[in-house]
Design an enzyme around this catalytic site. Sequence first.
Site: not given
Ligand code: AGP
Length: 589
Positions: A2, A27, A74, A100-101, A472, A476, A479, A495, A584
């Site tokens: 927080c 935070r 948070w 905070n903590g 993954e 990364k 994106e 294949h 996000k």
């Molecule tokens: C991950 O780097 C992406 N931003 C995206 O794939 C994300 O993981 C996905 O939208 C799921 O989000 P969530 O974990 O908040 O459900």
Amino acid sequence: MCGIAGYVGGKNAPVVLFDMLKRLEYRGYDSAGIAYVGEDGINIPKGKGKVDEVRASLNPESLMGQIGVGHTRWATHGVPSTVNAHPHTDCTGVFAVAHNGIIENFLELKDELEERGHSFKSETDTEVIAHLIEEYYDGDFLEAFAKALGKLKGSYAITALSTHHRDMILVARNESPLLIGLGEGENFIASDAPAFLGETKEAVILDDLEYGVVTAGNTAFYSLKSGRKLRKKHETLSWSFREAERGGYHHFMLKEVHEEPDAAVNALKGEKELRAVCDKISSCRRVYFVACGTAYHAGLYGKYLMERLGLAAEASIASEFRYSTAGSLNSECAVIAISQSGETADTIAAVKAAKARGAYTACIVNVVGSSLTRLCDDSAYTYSGPEIAVASTKAYIGQLVSVALLSLESAKKKMKLDEKDFLDYFDELKNIRERIQDILDSNEIRALAESEANTRTFFYLGRRENYPTALEGALKLKEISYVHAEGYAAGELKHGPLALMDETVTVLAIMPDDELKRKVESNISEIKARGAKVITVGVNKDIRIPKTYPIFAPILAIVPLHLFAYYISVLKGLDPDKPRNLAKSVTVE
Ligand code: AGP
């Protein structure tokens, strides 16, 4: 995590405090509030929502006071709400506290205080601090504060006010950061420098188990252990405001990758919640991990792990699951949604479809009180702290550790794993923090990225539980650097995709020390024979990861791949924190 703030001086404290909270919002941002001393005593305007939303509803310009504390939350204990927003007071409203903590022994303290007649308003751990000060107060605020601190176990950064002592703010720190910004005839208190860097660069940085008094023109600090007065150094902070906001890192994503060691150990705080989920799924015929994007990769890891431990499990992309597998569910099934935000529309819809078929539902999330936690039968938290960058990194580590712990608990409960093996695995999970730190300290990922900055096509290869790692790693890179990358099961290359291999392609091959290593080595030979470049990830490989149990290798192998994607993005002059076209939290289907 927080953000807490404090101000005492000649300006209008409510306005200064909300300005400071805005600069600390990264935070934590689910609720906010301030406590300031006005003519009629302590006033505590607070509310649920981001700092700007709460500020607009409270209009601090209309409030008058020259001393106060503030907090942007948070949530860790108690859902985001006005009553759970900080600051919190004692029974009489004479003392106000922002914290905070995590106070680990707060339930025990709360019971003791209730037995002594104290009545609590919130579900938070923080509120016990205000009641402890009330309990010990006999005219000396600082003494009562020190006695209260002596009862606390856990982490804290605390600011405290009293109507009996209107010129001072008490502060204390243990494991959560707290700085005092030294002004002319005014002083600032904050979790982090961005809150006051625009006013002063002179600061005192408290260390663990230190507390003190801050007035407009003075400060005094003491050791909680010895009670002795301390001579604290005045530091000159060199960061710019923006750098300070990211803790000195150039981007939140880099900061959050470097928080991955902590994310690994913080996920273990969810052990009790995960065990409750384990108890419920132990009688289920089948477990389905359901999620999107990075969180789906954590679910796929969970599938492999459960199967490796002799348990039946599936992993599905939420947007597919809801229109396909969900139709086959019944009350013997369990659906475990994984989500950093807890707000992803596809995942929420998948859970609703599962509930409609009578399945048990649980979620593993990072955001306390998010929609999924209100929808599912049970919730477990990863405790990763706020993740600001759009690309999920530390939250993924938290998800992997949580899923690993859930799988191990389930295997133990179903007698697929004996107590000794469970404890061996659990001990290694506790060591993952050091293993990740070792990776961060010992690899030159930036140099590797520089050598690959112009490559146009990447493949990431993995087998079994490292197939999700390959997916993954590729996601990364895609994106945040907009470069084409594919995650592939290593055994599948021959294949079809092998036809793509030539000198324009770079392949990152994840190959931990396990019985499949030889298989990956033969895949690598096939690739190199076609002229493609191969970068290996493993023990004593091009990218080095420490030895660990094979089932935990994905938690380590992904760390350098997160960093690799970050540096490629930065080398291309892009902003890894805010990649184009993405959000996000994807709250639309
Ligand atoms: C991950 O780097 C992406 N931003 C995206 O794939 C994300 O993981 C996905 O939208 C799921 O989000 P969530 O974990 O908040 O459900």
